[in-house]
Structure formats: structure tokens, C-alpha cells
Design an enzyme around this catalytic site. Sequence first.
Site, PDB file in Angstrom:
ATOM      1  CE1 TYR A  64      -3.555  -2.146  -0.312  1.00 27.49           C
ATOM      2  CE2 TYR A  64      -3.655  -2.106   2.304  1.00 27.49           C
ATOM      3  CZ  TYR A  64      -4.724  -2.590   0.913  1.00 27.49           C
ATOM      4  OH  TYR A  64      -5.199  -2.806   0.372  1.00 27.49           O
TER       5      TYR A  64
ATOM      6  CG  HIS B 175      -2.712  -8.515  -1.621  1.00 24.97           C
ATOM      7  ND1 HIS B 175      -1.272  -7.865  -1.593  1.00 24.97           N
ATOM      8  CD2 HIS B 175      -4.408  -7.952  -1.389  1.00 24.97           C
ATOM      9  CE1 HIS B 175      -2.674  -6.182  -2.086  1.00 24.97           C
ATOM     10  NE2 HIS B 175      -4.154  -6.709  -1.399  1.00 24.97           N
TER      11      HIS B 175
END
Length: 310
Positions: free
Chosen positions: A54, A110
Amino acid sequence: MLYRVLGSTGERVSAIGLGGWHIGLKCVDEELAIRIVHAAIARGITFMDNSWDYNGGVSEIRMGKALRGYRDKVFLMTKIDGRSKKEATKQLDESLKRLQVDYIDLVQHHEILRYEDPHRVFDEAGANAAFLEAREAGKIRYIGFTGHKDPHIHLHMLEVASERGFKFDTVQMPLNVMDAHYRSFAKLVLPELVKQNIGVLGMKSFANGILLKSNTVTPIECLHYVLNLPTSVVLTGIDSMEILDQAIEAVQTFQPMDEEQLRNILAKTAQAASRGEFEPFKTSSIFDSTAQNPDWLGEEPQRLQKLMPT
């Protein structure tokens, strides 16, 4: 705040979770990001979401700063992109440093977006081997996976895990008022997670605001719908104190919906949702960070490389 049990882990977590991506955005300065985290904790939010990728690590760094003195008040989660054991180990160690913690409560594989991802993760030199070693070493407590592309790929990940004798603690997936009408995670994956007592993490409640551009439902209706599903946590991006207020209001005003209320809210979104236009994470690669950065995944399994002709 409502609190729910996280599947078979027995952990009690807030029904709303703080999305980590938004606190690392350029439009959110570090001071505000830390203030949002502290205010969320003060108002009962315990589940903290994040990911190694992120905002180039900024989200984890800011979360780490915000959790100084607050670590024991939260259930901390992050996500790792590496599919190889080597790459996953490297990313996990980086996340631990950025978050300034000795352990992370939940780490998830992820962006399981491709049918080959489960096989790479569960290779003998794959990422899950790194997660198991980290769990044994006390660096992580629970293991899950995330994805936003296709419910059948989620089911395939669960199938491959089961074949390897492994059960996930959590699964994260898109759950929103449009999902029921197009390539639906709620219809296909959610029943299986409930059956296996795996913690359900709902994401993409607003699809980063795209869903609201359909002008069919309000933000509160969006959150109420997902809270009404058998979710453990509904993750929502919070980039201002006003959006935090909105999330808290949704929890405080939530009442379980009856069948008529559900039919009415889904009827509002049926036409707009029919082709996936407002769920571009399903129908495009715009949301696919690992597709844009394939090096994050690490090398393909060595045993497969040996099969290739020279």
C-alpha cells in the site's frame, strides 16, 4: 461498536475495520492519518487492515507510528504479495519493521487473482511455507488470503489448500450491494466460508467510491447491507474524520434486515450492477497491483523451471 467472532479463531473483533490503503494516500498527511487511527480506536474499532504494497509502504509506516502505545488495543492485519517462500519472507520482515511490531495478528496472501496463484502459494518453496515458519516463530498468529477478481478463484484456493491439509483462518473478498448481481462472492464463496467457520472479511463496500456513482444507494445503505451478511469484519477506507463518523453511524444505526428489506435494496442496484460496470476490480485490471508489478510475486517454483526446455 459491534463486535463479532473471527471464524474459528475465537478472536473478538470490531464489525467495522479501518482500511489501511487510505491512510497512506497523498491527500492524507501523516498527522491526519495518525489522528484517524487514534480516533478509530477510541470509538471502538479494533481491526486494522494494511498491506505490504500500500502506497509504497507509506500505509504500514504510518500505521506503525500510530500504534505506538496502542498495540495491545488492536487486531493488526497486513497482506503479502510474494508467492515464493523467499519473496514472502522478505516482504513479511519488511512489514514487521514498518509496523514496528514483534508480531502481526493476521497475515494474508494478497490478490489471489489467477488460477495459478494457489499452486504457487502452496508449492513446497511457496509463500505459505514462509507463513507457517513465521507462525511457528511467533511472528504471525493467523493466516488468510484475499482477492477481488472471481469467486471461482477463491473456491479454487480453498480447494487447493484443503488438498494440502491446510485450513485458512480468514478470507477477504468484495461484498457490496452490487456483488449479488454479478459474479457474486456472496452467493458462491460466502456459504462455503460459513460452512467451514472461516472468518469473513468484506471489502470494496463502496469500490473506492465508484459504486456510489451509480446514484442508486447511500453510503449508510452500503454499509448496512454488508453488516447484514455473516461477516466478521467490514473493511472500509477512512481518509477523513467525517468518513470515520459515517462508519460509526452505520454501526450505531444497523439493524438486521428482513427478507423484504433485502429485496428492496438489491432491487435498487440490479440494473446498474448487471454488467459489473461499477465493480471494475472484477472486470478490469485497474485494481490489480500485482499485475502491474509482477516482480512482487517472486520467482516461479524451481521445479517448474526445470521442466522448461533449454
